[in-house]
Design an enzyme around this catalytic site. Sequence first.
Site, PDB file in Angstrom:
ATOM      1  CG  ASN A 397      -1.994   1.069   1.130  1.00 54.78           C
ATOM      2  OD1 ASN A 397      -1.935   1.944   0.281  1.00 54.78           O
ATOM      3  ND2 ASN A 397      -2.946   1.035   2.032  1.00 54.78           N
ATOM      4  CG  ASP A 398       1.469   3.235   3.674  1.00 49.66           C
ATOM      5  OD1 ASP A 398       0.413   3.751   3.250  1.00 49.66           O
ATOM      6  OD2 ASP A 398       1.610   2.841   4.836  1.00 49.66           O
ATOM      7  CB  VAL A 399       5.952   0.613  -0.815  1.00 48.95           C
ATOM      8  CG1 VAL A 399       6.489   0.418   0.590  1.00 48.95           C
ATOM      9  CG2 VAL A 399       5.185  -0.607  -1.280  1.00 48.95           C
TER      10      VAL A 399
END
Lengths: 471, 121
Positions: A397-399
């Site tokens: 997700n965040d990456v």
Amino acid sequence: MPLALLEPGSDAVTALYLVAVVLFILGVRQGTHPTTAKRGNMIAAVGMAIAVATTLLFDGIGNWGLIIAGIAIGSAVGVIASIRVQMTAMPQMVALYNGVGGGAIALISWSELRHALEIGEALPLDTLIPILFSAVVGSVSFWGSNIAFAKLQDLIPTRPLKVPGQQILNALLLVGIIAACVNLSINNDDPSQAVFIGVLIAAALLGNLVVLPIGGADMPVVISLLNAFTGLAAAAAGFALDNIALIVAGTLVGSSGTLLTLEMATAMNRSVPNILFAGFGGAPAAGAVGGGEERPHRSVGPQDAAIALAYADSVVIVPGYGLAVAQAQHAVKEMADELEKRGVNVNYAIHPVAGRMPGHMNVLLAEADVPYDKLREMDEINPEMPRTDVAVVIGANDVTNPAAKNDPDSPIAGMPIIEVSEARQVVVIKRSLSPGFAGIDNDLFYEENTSMLFSDAKAAAQEIAAEIENL
Amino acid sequence: MDLMTEIVIFVLAAFVGFEVISKVPTTLHTPLMSQTNAIHGIVMLGGLIVIGLSDNTLDNVIGTIAIAFGTINIVGGFMVTDRMLGMFTRKPKPAPAEIEQSRTEPLDAETGSSETTGGSA
């Protein structure tokens, strides 16, 4: 003792220890390539056998019953754990191993202090200071690692747990520990065991308090740092015991942990103190409140995803922690096999902090027989993204959040990401639209070329593989 | 051994460590960590030394736990690393020529893929 042949500190011992540490260094050096790493591990293990055998021959080694008991218990636990552990659980295992190493060091330093008190000799500072250092760092590492283990094993919540005034409490504990150590050093002719135990307890509290507020996604940094701590504590124990094998081996581990820590922090574009003390939950939590409104997104089923993938020329799979949680590595490999049968070029893009420890994704995919040259590093794959037909984000997700690049106010601003939104199409396999660990909405989900496939990673990969086969 | 000699050893070992470990590729970082777990099992030596000095129950207990902990690190660390690295040693299936070819293919080979997912909403 019939076995007592070697005088500690004698030339023979130093020579044997030298052989052992050279084998450690050669072993790690062979670890620079997948084809030689296994042999390197063997070489390091031979070095360890030599170091242990040498020490067992020391004049003054006694208590054989307990030595054998300790070795037997340790071997049994070690063998069972290493056979049983699943590759998805490697971060927990490494955390636990850091912990037991740190615990052993703290206990050894306590016993050394007790021995000095017993024979009534003043402890020279070049022995006492390393004892104190290894006691403090070993204790922090033991408790910190146990908390990290508990978080990774879901025994306690992985979200950052915060206590009001925590920074002040941590600072007070640290000051207290240093003051107590100074006190012990000044009174080195008769250091108080009670104060020493107080130091151990305060360090234990500090280990707990530092790691508790750190969330799951920061675990790669924490595990690397605890690894460095345990290594340095072992080196300090070597100073206290005048043992060069401990100094060199501990320092090697310390360097390794330090390098990995810095690398992980760089990959998140954050400083180590920021990760340790700012608590990622802090700032972003405020930003996440705005995520209330519904934003339009496109949702697809496994069949649509299968068609998109099957007719692509090049596909890049971006795995994340969700893949580990769902144990989806084999299913993803099956899906990739189906695609390769159709002539699709499949690669994997590995973000340095994907998963819960350095290299976590690589080990999982290696377990599923994905050739290691298909695992591409972020800097290598990003330039290829615009030429990629479909990027499949599985449990990451965040990456992949473009806000890291585009929104200077984002809590993850400046974090290098896998630039999946550059690909012609993006398929995101995820259970829901819920934000990732950082608590921030992922703009990727709402982009025009993104399709969301709401499902468990393993089930989705299996369904897509079956659909491709039927096309 | 005098303190300065130990400091020299420490500093040189740190440089060697940084040099060697900075060459380990990211693919092998997890096995690297479990291998360094095994190497810091060297603390078991400390356990062996202190238990030899012990003449009371508490120090016996401390020493035994330290030896057991160190042994867990050594045995478990080397074994699990071996297991993991066994997964990496298999030769990659596609021949290098094949990969080379697929990378040099025309970049804009259009397929119908861009229209196909739009269907369901």
